[in-house]
Design an enzyme around this catalytic site. Sequence first.
Site, PDB file in Angstrom:
ATOM      1  N   HIS A  85    -104.826  10.467 104.490  1.00  0.00           N
ATOM      2  CA  HIS A  85    -103.900   9.544 103.821  1.00  0.00           C
ATOM      3  C   HIS A  85    -104.216   8.071 104.117  1.00  0.00           C
ATOM      4  O   HIS A  85    -103.668   7.186 103.457  1.00  0.00           O
ATOM      5  CB  HIS A  85    -102.444   9.888 104.176  1.00  0.00           C
ATOM      6  CG  HIS A  85    -101.970   9.346 105.480  1.00  0.00           C
ATOM      7  ND1 HIS A  85    -101.871  10.100 106.621  1.00  0.00           N
ATOM      8  CD2 HIS A  85    -101.555   8.111 105.833  1.00  0.00           C
ATOM      9  CE1 HIS A  85    -101.421   9.348 107.602  1.00  0.00           C
ATOM     10  NE2 HIS A  85    -101.217   8.136 107.162  1.00  0.00           N
ATOM     11  N   ASP A 134    -104.220  16.853 105.925  1.00  0.00           N
ATOM     12  CA  ASP A 134    -104.373  15.399 106.049  1.00  0.00           C
ATOM     13  C   ASP A 134    -105.476  15.081 107.069  1.00  0.00           C
ATOM     14  O   ASP A 134    -105.214  14.649 108.182  1.00  0.00           O
ATOM     15  CB  ASP A 134    -103.028  14.802 106.481  1.00  0.00           C
ATOM     16  CG  ASP A 134    -103.047  13.293 106.479  1.00  0.00           C
ATOM     17  OD1 ASP A 134    -103.986  12.706 105.910  1.00  0.00           O
ATOM     18  OD2 ASP A 134    -102.112  12.693 107.055  1.00  0.00           O
ATOM     19  N   SER A 234    -101.828   6.486 112.563  1.00  0.00           N
ATOM     20  CA  SER A 234    -102.394   7.595 111.798  1.00  0.00           C
ATOM     21  C   SER A 234    -103.897   7.689 111.943  1.00  0.00           C
ATOM     22  O   SER A 234    -104.579   6.668 112.040  1.00  0.00           O
ATOM     23  CB  SER A 234    -102.082   7.427 110.321  1.00  0.00           C
ATOM     24  OG  SER A 234    -100.770   7.781 110.098  1.00  0.00           O
ATOM     25  N   GLY A 235    -104.389   8.914 111.912  1.00  0.00           N
ATOM     26  CA  GLY A 235    -105.820   9.146 112.021  1.00  0.00           C
ATOM     27  C   GLY A 235    -106.283   9.214 113.460  1.00  0.00           C
ATOM     28  O   GLY A 235    -107.322   9.777 113.762  1.00  0.00           O
TER      29      GLY A 235
HETATM   30  N1  ARG Z   1     -98.146   7.941 108.631  1.00  0.00           N
HETATM   31  C1  ARG Z   1     -98.253   7.055 109.734  1.00  0.00           C
HETATM   32  C2  ARG Z   1     -99.467   6.168 109.574  1.00  0.00           C
HETATM   33  O1  ARG Z   1     -99.972   6.050 108.493  1.00  0.00           O
HETATM   34  C3  ARG Z   1     -98.171   7.755 111.037  1.00  0.00           C
HETATM   35  C4  ARG Z   1     -96.805   8.162 111.255  1.00  0.00           C
HETATM   36  C5  ARG Z   1     -96.557   8.901 112.488  1.00  0.00           C
HETATM   37  N2  ARG Z   1     -95.133   8.945 112.535  1.00  0.00           N
HETATM   38  C6  ARG Z   1     -94.437   9.455 113.507  1.00  0.00           C
HETATM   39  N3  ARG Z   1     -93.170   9.365 113.485  1.00  0.00           N
HETATM   40  N4  ARG Z   1     -95.036  10.063 114.492  1.00  0.00           N
HETATM   41  O2  ARG Z   1     -99.871   5.464 110.470  1.00  0.00           O
END
Ligand code: ARG
Length: 346
Positions: A85, A134, A234-235
């Site tokens: 993503h 993902d 993320s990642g």
């Molecule tokens: N989707 C988020 C990103 O793009 C990461 C989110 C992780 N969220 C969480 N509550 N642990 O960085």
Amino acid sequence: MLLLLPLVLLLAACRPGHGYYGACDTCGMRPMAYHYNNMRIVGGTDARHGNWPWIVSIQSYRLAGTGHLCGGSLITPQWVLSAAHCFGHSIHILDLRVVIGANDLTHLGQEVEVHTVRRAILHEYYNNRTMANDIALLELDRPVHCSYYIQLACVPDTSLRVSELTDCWVAGWGYTGFRSVVPNPVADVLQEAKVQLIDLHICNSSHWYAGAVHTHNICAGYPQGGIDTCQGDSGGPLMCRDKNADYFWVIGVTSWGNGCGRAYQPGIYASTQHFYSWILMQLRAAAHPTSRTWSHFMTTSSHYHGQNAAPTQASTSGSCPYPVQKLREFFTGVQNLLQTLRGNKA
Ligand code: ARG
């Protein structure tokens, strides 16, 4: 017998604290942490430089500030594991740079390597609505040089009993939740936090995620919230110390969560163990673009799958873990040699 010699040398060379770390031939080791001799994330603390030497900052020239977009983990000298993503429509790989060996993104020292991205492989079944699969791989322009600050991550195959691991951590340059100043809500200094692995059934129960979590996910954080990954993490890796030896596995890739740090809404991670053979298939296909036949993929992936049980076994003997690539090279070498010997006999 001769074949065993490099293996023995490798084992001898990689005891924590005494190794030569420049060759990228082990994974999950933290030379600086051994050196320190003790060993944003919401609710975390500043990491010491070199604590998580496989973590990378994926940045875009089009983003403000440091340009930090997402985290990632170096799994071979030329490949980074991250989340699909992160690379939506508005992201062009030509705009990306990968910063490796850094701690404070605003002060990059001599130990830092900055790379461009040659290609991005997103999981073919990644679904941006359900967040299924993902996971993504980035190929760097050239291989990195390993050092005290740059090391490879260990990716477990299905033989590692992940749910038994108890010393687990997340790290990233994402939103810390503390700075509400809009222009730069992300952390400059790498944040780290200890987290608990949470049973998927609990995580999917009605007051939690009510079935939204996939079987290939891992839930980690705290039931009461407070400590969690967040936007920008993320990642990046969810990492656990091996049960028997002093090195870490990257067991998850930061994927999503409902808000950050909320009670009963812990972080959701893509399980690297679940995607282990997908990862190997992609690396293999990228290395041999001409031999793209399905049956070829199948044999090689199941073949490597068996061989890569070795990192887990290595751990029980207290020796050092092998990264995916080194094992692959080693066993391919052995296999070729055996084939040659067999051919000579016939
Ligand atoms: N989707 C988020 C990103 O793009 C990461 C989110 C992780 N969220 C969480 N509550 N642990 O960085």
